[in-house]
Enzyme design. Structure first.
Site, PDB file in Angstrom:
ATOM      1  N   TRP A 181      48.784 -88.750  89.901  1.00 33.24           N
ATOM      2  CA  TRP A 181      47.683 -88.159  90.640  1.00 33.24           C
ATOM      3  C   TRP A 181      46.713 -87.532  89.672  1.00 33.24           C
ATOM      4  O   TRP A 181      47.135 -87.031  88.650  1.00 33.24           O
ATOM      5  CB  TRP A 181      48.226 -87.094  91.610  1.00 33.24           C
ATOM      6  CG  TRP A 181      49.025 -87.691  92.749  1.00 33.24           C
ATOM      7  CD1 TRP A 181      50.379 -87.820  92.771  1.00 33.24           C
ATOM      8  CD2 TRP A 181      48.495 -88.249  93.954  1.00 33.24           C
ATOM      9  NE1 TRP A 181      50.743 -88.424  93.971  1.00 33.24           N
ATOM     10  CE2 TRP A 181      49.609 -88.705  94.709  1.00 33.24           C
ATOM     11  CE3 TRP A 181      47.213 -88.416  94.490  1.00 33.24           C
ATOM     12  CZ2 TRP A 181      49.478 -89.303  95.964  1.00 33.24           C
ATOM     13  CZ3 TRP A 181      47.106 -89.019  95.723  1.00 33.24           C
ATOM     14  CH2 TRP A 181      48.216 -89.453  96.464  1.00 33.24           C
ATOM     15  N   SER A 237      45.681 -93.825  89.539  1.00 29.54           N
ATOM     16  CA  SER A 237      44.991 -92.645  90.105  1.00 29.54           C
ATOM     17  C   SER A 237      45.967 -91.599  90.608  1.00 29.54           C
ATOM     18  O   SER A 237      45.555 -90.548  91.096  1.00 29.54           O
ATOM     19  CB  SER A 237      44.122 -93.099  91.287  1.00 29.54           C
ATOM     20  OG  SER A 237      44.966 -93.527  92.345  1.00 29.54           O
ATOM     21  N   GLU A 239      36.905 -66.083 126.068  1.00 31.10           N
ATOM     22  CA  GLU A 239      36.572 -64.889 126.865  1.00 31.10           C
ATOM     23  C   GLU A 239      37.543 -64.712 128.031  1.00 31.10           C
ATOM     24  O   GLU A 239      37.968 -63.596 128.353  1.00 31.10           O
ATOM     25  CB  GLU A 239      35.141 -64.984 127.407  1.00 31.10           C
ATOM     26  CG  GLU A 239      34.047 -65.151 126.358  1.00 31.10           C
ATOM     27  CD  GLU A 239      33.710 -66.616 126.061  1.00 31.10           C
ATOM     28  OE1 GLU A 239      34.649 -67.452 125.994  1.00 31.10           O
ATOM     29  OE2 GLU A 239      32.530 -66.929 125.896  1.00 31.10           O
TER      30      GLU A 239
HETATM   31  N1  LIG Z   1      44.025 -89.980  93.605  1.00 29.91           N
HETATM   32  C1  LIG Z   1      43.769 -88.841  94.319  1.00 29.91           C
HETATM   33  C2  LIG Z   1      43.285 -88.910  95.625  1.00 29.91           C
HETATM   34  N2  LIG Z   1      43.102 -90.157  96.167  1.00 29.91           N
HETATM   35  C3  LIG Z   1      42.580 -90.309  97.395  1.00 29.91           C
HETATM   36  C4  LIG Z   1      42.635 -91.673  98.031  1.00 29.91           C
HETATM   37  O1  LIG Z   1      42.143 -92.596  97.078  1.00 29.91           O
HETATM   38  C5  LIG Z   1      44.080 -92.072  98.375  1.00 29.91           C
HETATM   39  O2  LIG Z   1      44.095 -93.416  98.774  1.00 29.91           O
HETATM   40  C6  LIG Z   1      44.549 -91.292  99.592  1.00 29.91           C
HETATM   41  O3  LIG Z   1      44.502 -89.909  99.348  1.00 29.91           O
HETATM   42  C7  LIG Z   1      46.010 -91.673  99.858  1.00 29.91           C
HETATM   43  O4  LIG Z   1      46.287 -91.063 101.093  1.00 29.91           O
HETATM   44  P1  LIG Z   1      47.823 -90.968 101.595  1.00 29.91           P
HETATM   45  O5  LIG Z   1      48.366 -92.371 101.573  1.00 29.91           O
HETATM   46  O6  LIG Z   1      47.730 -90.401 102.982  1.00 29.91           O
HETATM   47  O7  LIG Z   1      48.530 -90.072 100.627  1.00 29.91           O
HETATM   48  N3  LIG Z   1      43.033 -87.763  96.299  1.00 29.91           N
HETATM   49  C8  LIG Z   1      43.251 -86.545  95.752  1.00 29.91           C
HETATM   50  O8  LIG Z   1      43.025 -85.507  96.370  1.00 29.91           O
HETATM   51  N4  LIG Z   1      43.718 -86.442  94.454  1.00 29.91           N
HETATM   52  C9  LIG Z   1      43.991 -87.545  93.735  1.00 29.91           C
HETATM   53  O9  LIG Z   1      44.433 -87.395  92.596  1.00 29.91           O
HETATM   54 ZN   LIG Z   2      32.973 -70.185 128.260  1.00 27.29          ZN
END
Ligand SMILES: Nc1c(/N=C/[C@@H](O)[C@H](O)[C@H](O)COP(=O)(O)O)[nH]c(=O)[nH]c1=O
Ligand SMILES: [Zn+2]
Length: 360
Positions: free
Chosen positions: A169, A167, A51
């Site tokens: 990705w 995992s 504001e």
């Molecule tokens: N395996 C996957 C994820 N995996 C997520 C977590 O298990 C990872 O350890 C984390 O994102 C790693 O973080 P960084 O080191 O900062 O990159 N998260 C996603 O969205 N998609 C995936 O396919």
């Molecule tokens: Zn305020």
């Protein structure tokens, strides 16, 4: 016409997402005879409120003008003088307020002060949109614990890795970028020790153009976090919660490396106690990135407000493959946390669904 200006105020408030904690996101627009004469958004705790920014821009033109503000103007002196007084002194003649402040110090007082000064106050335009700005703030102000988002990224059959532990990705680049926006918007990010040992994650926010890194939290009852883990060596802020099972030398070592270590009493980590300690440290929002055991503890204790689920169009299968929510789970369907679908969007070839607790 009214909705157009309030929509603009909501958009300006949202532009500062991730910057204002522990304060709310607020936007304000001042209009005089159909002309916008002042705009403002709250950008950082301790700095001017929305504001005031708008009143500064409007100057003399504020007299006899109307103000659209997404949250009830404050009437108590926090780190800055009350906005209600500034609005009255500037000669604003009508104020549209989209949402109420649940803060007991403020609830209704700001509006009453404006009405007592003869200002016409109309409430509730774009109420839902305005309230969606401040899930974190509203929850934190009322519970003094952080708003908890469980973030899951999995295959269609709910797997977060293959049986071989692969995992990277599962979800695509666009979803992972979106996940970094979530990190930017939360004060803290939490993972369990299994994720630290499996992925050696950095958990920093990597979005083009910057973004704020959340405080990293590790649940690690036996303090197995390696001293050479990225979460220790990269000198960003990390806070580990351990229990009496951990060794004193390891506590000393990690603290000497700049990591905050809290040793909780007992032999297992009480999530409620962790959330209370985070609330005391003014952490208003917590992004839980898993893994499955950690998500299970938040789910079975019902200590979360939202689930953000990224689903990749792949099938992984395998009894041994890790899944979004592991642990022991609940026994009866009647104990299942009931959520409601808030939104579902395609991101790349994935789908991002946001589910809210029914009572949120
Ligand atoms: N395996 C996957 C994820 N995996 C997520 C977590 O298990 C990872 O350890 C984390 O994102 C790693 O973080 P960084 O080191 O900062 O990159 N998260 C996603 O969205 N998609 C995936 O396919
Ligand atoms: Zn305020």
């Amino acid at each position: 016409m009214n909705e157009k200006y309030m929509h603009l105020a909501v958009q300006m408030a949202r532009a500062a997402a991730g910057q204002t904690s522990p304060n709310p996101l607020v936007g304000a627009v001042i209009v005089k005879e159909g002309e916008v004469v002042g705009l403002g958004a709250h950008l950082k705790a301790g700095e001017k409120h929305a504001e005031r920014h708008a009143l500064d821009m409007a100057g003399e033109k504020a007299s006899g003008a109307e103000m659209y503000v997404t949250l009830e103007p404050c009437s108590h002196t926090g780190r800055t003088p009350p906005c209600a007084d500034a609005i009255i002194n500037a000669g604003i003649k009508k104020v549209y307020v989209a949402s109420h402040d649940p803060n007991p110090q403020v609830a209704g007082q700001g509006i009453r002060k404006l009405e007592a000064a003869g200002i016409n106050v109309q409430k509730g335009i774009l109420k839902k949109e305005a309230e969606e700005l401040n899930y974190f703030f509203f929850h934190f102000i009322q519970t003094k614990t952080p708003y908890v988002t469980l973030k899951m990224a999995a295959s269609i059959d709910g797997k977060t890795a293959t049986s071989q532990g692969e995992s990277k990705w599962i979800t695509g680049e666009e979803s992972r970028q979106d996940g970094h926006q979530l990190r930017h918007e939360h004060d803290a990010i939490l993972v369990g020790i299994e994720t630290v040992l499996a992925d050696n994650p950095s958990l920093t926010t990597r979005i083009s153009g910057g973004g704020s890194n959340p405080l990293r939290i590790i649940l690690d009852s036996k303090l197995r976090t390696p001293a050479d883990a990225r979460l220790v060596t990269d000198k960003q802020s990390t806070w580990i919660f351990a229990t009496e099972q951990c060794s004193k030398e390891k506590v000393r070592l990690l603290r000497s490396l700049g990591v905050k270590v809290t040793v909780l009493s007992g032999f297992s980590i009480d999530i409620k106690e962790v959330l209370e300690k985070l609330g005391e440290a003014e952490i208003t929002s917590l992004l839980v990135e898993g893994g499955g055991t950690v998500h299970d503890s938040f789910v079975t204790e019902n200590l979360f407000q939202r689930v953000v689920l990224y689903t990749a169009p792949i099938l992984i299968g395998g009894r041994q493959s890790p899944q979004s929510v592991a642990g022991n789970g609940i026994g009866k369907l009647s104990e299942a946390a009931v959520l409601q679908l808030h939104s579902s969007v395609n991101i790349g070839s994935d789908v991002r669904q946001i589910f809210l607790r029914k009572d949120e």
